[in-house]
Design a protein around this motif. Structure first.
Motif, short mmCIF file in Angstrom:
data_model
loop_
_atom_site.label_atom_id
_atom_site.label_comp_id
_atom_site.label_asym_id
_atom_site.label_seq_id
_atom_site.Cartn_x
_atom_site.Cartn_y
_atom_site.Cartn_z
N MET A 175 0.85 -1.17 0.00
CA MET A 175 0.00 0.00 0.00
C MET A 175 0.90 1.23 0.00
O MET A 175 1.91 1.27 0.69
N LYS A 176 0.50 2.22 -0.76
CA LYS A 176 1.26 3.47 -0.81
C LYS A 176 0.31 4.64 -0.61
O LYS A 176 -0.89 4.53 -0.82
N THR A 177 0.85 5.76 -0.20
CA THR A 177 0.07 6.97 -0.01
C THR A 177 0.54 7.99 -1.03
O THR A 177 1.74 8.25 -1.14
N ILE A 178 -0.41 8.53 -1.79
CA ILE A 178 -0.09 9.52 -2.81
C ILE A 178 -0.95 10.77 -2.58
O ILE A 178 -1.95 10.72 -1.89
N THR A 179 -0.53 11.86 -3.17
CA THR A 179 -1.31 13.09 -3.16
C THR A 179 -2.00 13.21 -4.51
O THR A 179 -1.36 13.06 -5.55
N VAL A 180 -3.30 13.45 -4.48
CA VAL A 180 -4.06 13.64 -5.71
C VAL A 180 -4.58 15.06 -5.72
O VAL A 180 -5.16 15.53 -4.74
N ARG A 181 -4.35 15.75 -6.82
CA ARG A 181 -4.81 17.13 -6.97
C ARG A 181 -5.82 17.19 -8.11
O ARG A 181 -5.67 16.51 -9.11
N TYR A 182 -6.83 18.03 -7.94
CA TYR A 182 -7.87 18.21 -8.95
C TYR A 182 -7.91 19.68 -9.34
O TYR A 182 -7.80 20.55 -8.48
N SER A 189 -4.74 6.50 -0.02
CA SER A 189 -4.03 5.26 0.24
C SER A 189 -4.47 4.28 -0.83
O SER A 189 -5.66 4.07 -1.04
N THR A 190 -3.51 3.69 -1.55
CA THR A 190 -3.87 2.86 -2.70
C THR A 190 -2.88 1.73 -2.91
O THR A 190 -1.70 1.84 -2.57
N ALA A 191 -3.38 0.67 -3.49
CA ALA A 191 -2.53 -0.43 -3.94
C ALA A 191 -2.41 -0.39 -5.46
O ALA A 191 -1.81 -1.27 -6.06
N ALA A 192 -2.98 0.64 -6.09
CA ALA A 192 -2.96 0.77 -7.55
C ALA A 192 -1.52 0.78 -8.06
O ALA A 192 -0.71 1.58 -7.58
N PRO A 193 -1.22 -0.06 -9.04
CA PRO A 193 0.14 -0.09 -9.56
C PRO A 193 0.44 1.03 -10.55
O PRO A 193 1.60 1.37 -10.78
N ASP A 194 -0.62 1.63 -11.13
CA ASP A 194 -0.41 2.64 -12.16
C ASP A 194 -1.56 3.64 -12.17
O ASP A 194 -2.53 3.52 -11.41
N LEU A 195 -1.45 4.64 -13.04
CA LEU A 195 -2.45 5.69 -13.11
C LEU A 195 -3.82 5.16 -13.54
O LEU A 195 -4.85 5.62 -13.06
N HIS A 196 -3.85 4.21 -14.44
CA HIS A 196 -5.10 3.62 -14.91
C HIS A 196 -5.88 3.03 -13.73
O HIS A 196 -7.07 3.30 -13.55
N ALA A 197 -5.20 2.23 -12.93
CA ALA A 197 -5.85 1.60 -11.77
C ALA A 197 -6.26 2.64 -10.73
O ALA A 197 -7.32 2.49 -10.10
N LEU A 198 -5.47 3.68 -10.54
CA LEU A 198 -5.84 4.74 -9.60
C LEU A 198 -7.11 5.44 -10.08
O LEU A 198 -8.03 5.66 -9.30
N ARG A 199 -7.16 5.78 -11.36
CA ARG A 199 -8.36 6.43 -11.89
C ARG A 199 -9.58 5.52 -11.69
O ARG A 199 -10.63 5.99 -11.28
N ASP A 200 -9.43 4.23 -11.97
CA ASP A 200 -10.54 3.30 -11.76
C ASP A 200 -10.96 3.26 -10.29
O ASP A 200 -12.15 3.20 -9.98
N GLN A 201 -9.99 3.30 -9.37
CA GLN A 201 -10.30 3.31 -7.94
C GLN A 201 -11.11 4.54 -7.57
O GLN A 201 -12.08 4.45 -6.82
N LEU A 236 2.95 4.03 -10.31
CA LEU A 236 2.85 4.90 -9.15
C LEU A 236 3.83 4.46 -8.07
O LEU A 236 3.95 3.28 -7.80
N ALA A 237 4.49 5.41 -7.47
CA ALA A 237 5.39 5.13 -6.35
C ALA A 237 4.83 5.79 -5.10
O ALA A 237 4.06 6.75 -5.18
N ASP A 238 5.20 5.29 -3.95
CA ASP A 238 4.79 5.89 -2.69
C ASP A 238 5.23 7.34 -2.67
O ASP A 238 6.36 7.67 -3.05
N GLY A 239 4.34 8.23 -2.26
CA GLY A 239 4.66 9.65 -2.19
C GLY A 239 4.46 10.41 -3.48
O GLY A 239 4.70 11.62 -3.53
N ALA A 240 4.00 9.75 -4.53
CA ALA A 240 3.79 10.41 -5.82
C ALA A 240 2.71 11.47 -5.72
O ALA A 240 1.87 11.45 -4.82
N GLU A 241 2.74 12.41 -6.65
CA GLU A 241 1.70 13.42 -6.77
C GLU A 241 1.06 13.28 -8.14
O GLU A 241 1.76 13.31 -9.16
#
Length: 85
Positions: free
Chosen positions: A1-8, A24-36, A70-75
């Motif tokens: 699990m990693k924690t990222i900052t998401v800005r809109y 907080s996400t287990a998404a491996p990439d941007l596609h999975a994060l967007r789906d989450q 995506l890496a832990d701490g990514a924006e």
């Protein structure tokens, strides 16, 4: 699990009622994060829907390929194609 900052930005920020959040996400990439985020439903489902023109950046670099890892701490930033200026 990693924690990222998401800005809109622009209309996405207005639709969601927030400009940023820590996710907080287990998404491996941007596609999975967007789906989450879409899976949250409501305004998230509408603002970030597949087929809708949404641009992304990862650590302040424009990204055209949602398979970017995506890496832990990514924006990550989501914004419409035109944000004014």
């Amino acid at each position: 699990m990693k924690t990222i900052t998401v800005r809109y930005f622009a209309s996405i920020r207005e639709a969601l009622g927030t400009g940023n959040e820590r996710v907080s996400t287990a998404a491996p990439d941007l596609h999975a994060l967007r789906d989450q985020l879409i899976a949250r439903g409501g305004a998230y489902g509408e603002a970030l829907a597949r087929g809708k023109a949404v641009r992304l950046s990862l650590d302040q670099t424009m990204v055209a390929d949602e398979s970017a890892p995506l890496a832990d701490g990514a924006e990550v930033a989501f914004f419409p194609p035109v944000t004014g200026g």
